[in-house]
Scaffold this active site. Sequence first.
Site, PDB file in Angstrom:
ATOM      1  N   GLU A 136       0.943  -1.488  -0.102  1.00 20.89           N
ATOM      2  CA  GLU A 136       0.069   0.055  -0.153  1.00 20.89           C
ATOM      3  C   GLU A 136       0.510   1.315   0.157  1.00 20.89           C
ATOM      4  OE1 GLU A 136      -0.262  -2.573   1.933  1.00 20.89           O
ATOM      5  OE2 GLU A 136      -2.509  -3.383   1.203  1.00 20.89           O
ATOM      6  N   HIS A 176     -11.740  -4.530   8.503  1.00 18.14           N
ATOM      7  CA  HIS A 176     -12.302  -4.689   7.380  1.00 18.14           C
ATOM      8  C   HIS A 176     -13.220  -3.516   7.336  1.00 18.14           C
ATOM      9  CE1 HIS A 176      -9.943  -8.236   6.485  1.00 18.14           C
ATOM     10  NE2 HIS A 176     -10.396  -8.210   5.588  1.00 18.14           N
TER      11      HIS A 176
END
Lengths: 341, 331
Positions: free
Chosen positions: A62, A131
């Site tokens: 990322e 999440h």
Amino acid sequence: MTARSISYAQAIREAFAQLLAQDSRVFVIGQGLWSPWYVGTSMQDIDTEFGRERIIDSPVSENATTGAAIGAALAGMRPIVVHPRMDFMLLAVDQIVNEAANWHYMFNGRVNVPVVIRPVINRGGEQGAQHSQALHAWFAHVPGLKVVMPATPYDAKGLLIAAVHDGNPVVYIDDRWLYGEMGEVPEDPYSVPIGQAAVRRRGRDVTVVATSYMVVEAMKAASALEEVGIDAEVIDLRSVRPLDEATIFASVKKTGRLVVADAAWLSCGVGAEVAARVAGGAFEALRAPIGRVGLPDAPAPTSRALEDAYYPRAGQIVTEVRRLTGGGKSRDGVAVARGRH
Amino acid sequence: MLRTEDRVVLLRALYVTMVRMRGVEETIADLLEAKEIGCPTHLYTGQEAVAAGVCAALRADDYVFGGHRSHGHYLAKGGDLNALMAELYGKKTGCSGGRGGSMHLVAPEVGVLGTAPLVAGTIPIAVGAALASALRGDGRVTVAFFGDGAAEEGVFHESMNLAAHRKLPVIFACENNSYASHMHLLERRARDNIVASAEAHGMPGRVLDGNDVLAVLSAATEAVRDARSGAGPTLLECRTYRWRGHVGPALDFDVGVRRKDELCEWRGKDPVTRLAEHLLACGMTREDLDGVRRDVDAEVHKAVTFARESAPPEVESLTEHVYRSASERQG
């Protein structure tokens, strides 16, 4: 231009397709872009339509991927980075906060970073603590970043296009709970101005400022409140930074009451910011304390039983509004005092 | 092979670049001691051959990114000296308008798109600039300059993988000067093997004598040729030494007395002296060399005067340039 109703997810996909078709500088990079499930239907087959050179499914990196988008933006491209779970984007905070946000200022405006960073909020569905987080307040804290949260299909398309054209790093946050929402979306490309809130429902008794998916719940709450004689004005914030004080102040000056509904934790959150601004700029209009609706102070649980209790819904907004208004009319029709109206 | 006279022209140009860096840095060291310059300043003295050699292999429109010790990169790529000096003085005429200081240098007109001090932070950004070039097919090459400490950051490896996988036109130029802040390499790593990362990530890696400008130029030329032709990135580990402390003018301020022996040894490998000796062997005279130094001294002196006499930024501009405005976008 024909009026047509499409879903929020389709509106995002249309914005991507039009941006890619119209500007060769636009490309997309992020995890899961060639996958059928990562970002739902919001980018389905975009890689086959525009090719895998411009739709780059990235390594599991990322920070490097986001940094690469920043570097490409500095070199004149218009990249969009996708983080299919906002939680994953935390690995890229260094690049977003230390680099992208500061670059234009620390180089005196001589270079700029026209990058769009799109983290997706994936709450619910027993996905749990890693999440599901909605961390827009973190990013809105930082000068140099803009943070937008579309709640309607119209804004989902228009704000993405505006973000790519903005010339600054823009964090564009969409919520999967909105993907099925239907709404009118023009076929031609258009921009929704960043930094302008939208009044979704006019009302006299209370202002409900909502973000992202909570706009849907706020509209449901307004309908429920109507039944008990409370007329709520619903403001869709749309842009967390810059924040449209003027629209909020004007509304609170009319209604005298404020509830902020944000699907994130309350501490140091958007509700706190809006409340502080109203207390500082429209205090004399307030006829009741300011109410806030948000997540309980806990990470997201997975168990459905707990999850159902965790995420705020319209009922909590109704409860909060009734607390501030002294209740409105009760169900059996007995009038309850609610201020000067 | 270059003809002898062309070679002398090239060597002389490298010498001018390196003497300029040395002169600038040593003057800045004096100004730091005199407290005329207040921002944290990380000096490049001793490492001149790396920036000079790598940048000599680049085109004017190629990009470079750097870190906190990047005066040399800025100058070698052609950044304006007056604007550098004024930036250190926090003046409006500085390359970053006084908002950046020593660690935030920029000269987009010569491809210096930015230097920033969080180590390894600009490595993925350099990869992204190279990605832009690959997507556009503009033939540019990007260099990421960073130190040995940056090789310990995860994003260094993420960036190498991304660049190698996509064969991006980027060069990872590691200046291994043995120290990250106060710590020696072997106090931070199990092995002195930064170059091994190259093979792990699927790109060529080379260890160079970073005090030999011709060795650096030769390796960089090869790496640039590979990058430009689509063969992908290269890691160059340039072994060198910083003469001064991590930050500020002191010679061994932060790493203790034991560094003094090392420093003497490395001063014996002074890259500027080595090139001067080479030039003398090629027929340049002492007078020519002295002339280069005199020109540089005069130029640096003028830059200091320019910086001293420049105005500070207006306080009213404090919150300008946080965002790029709509009018800038149209321009």
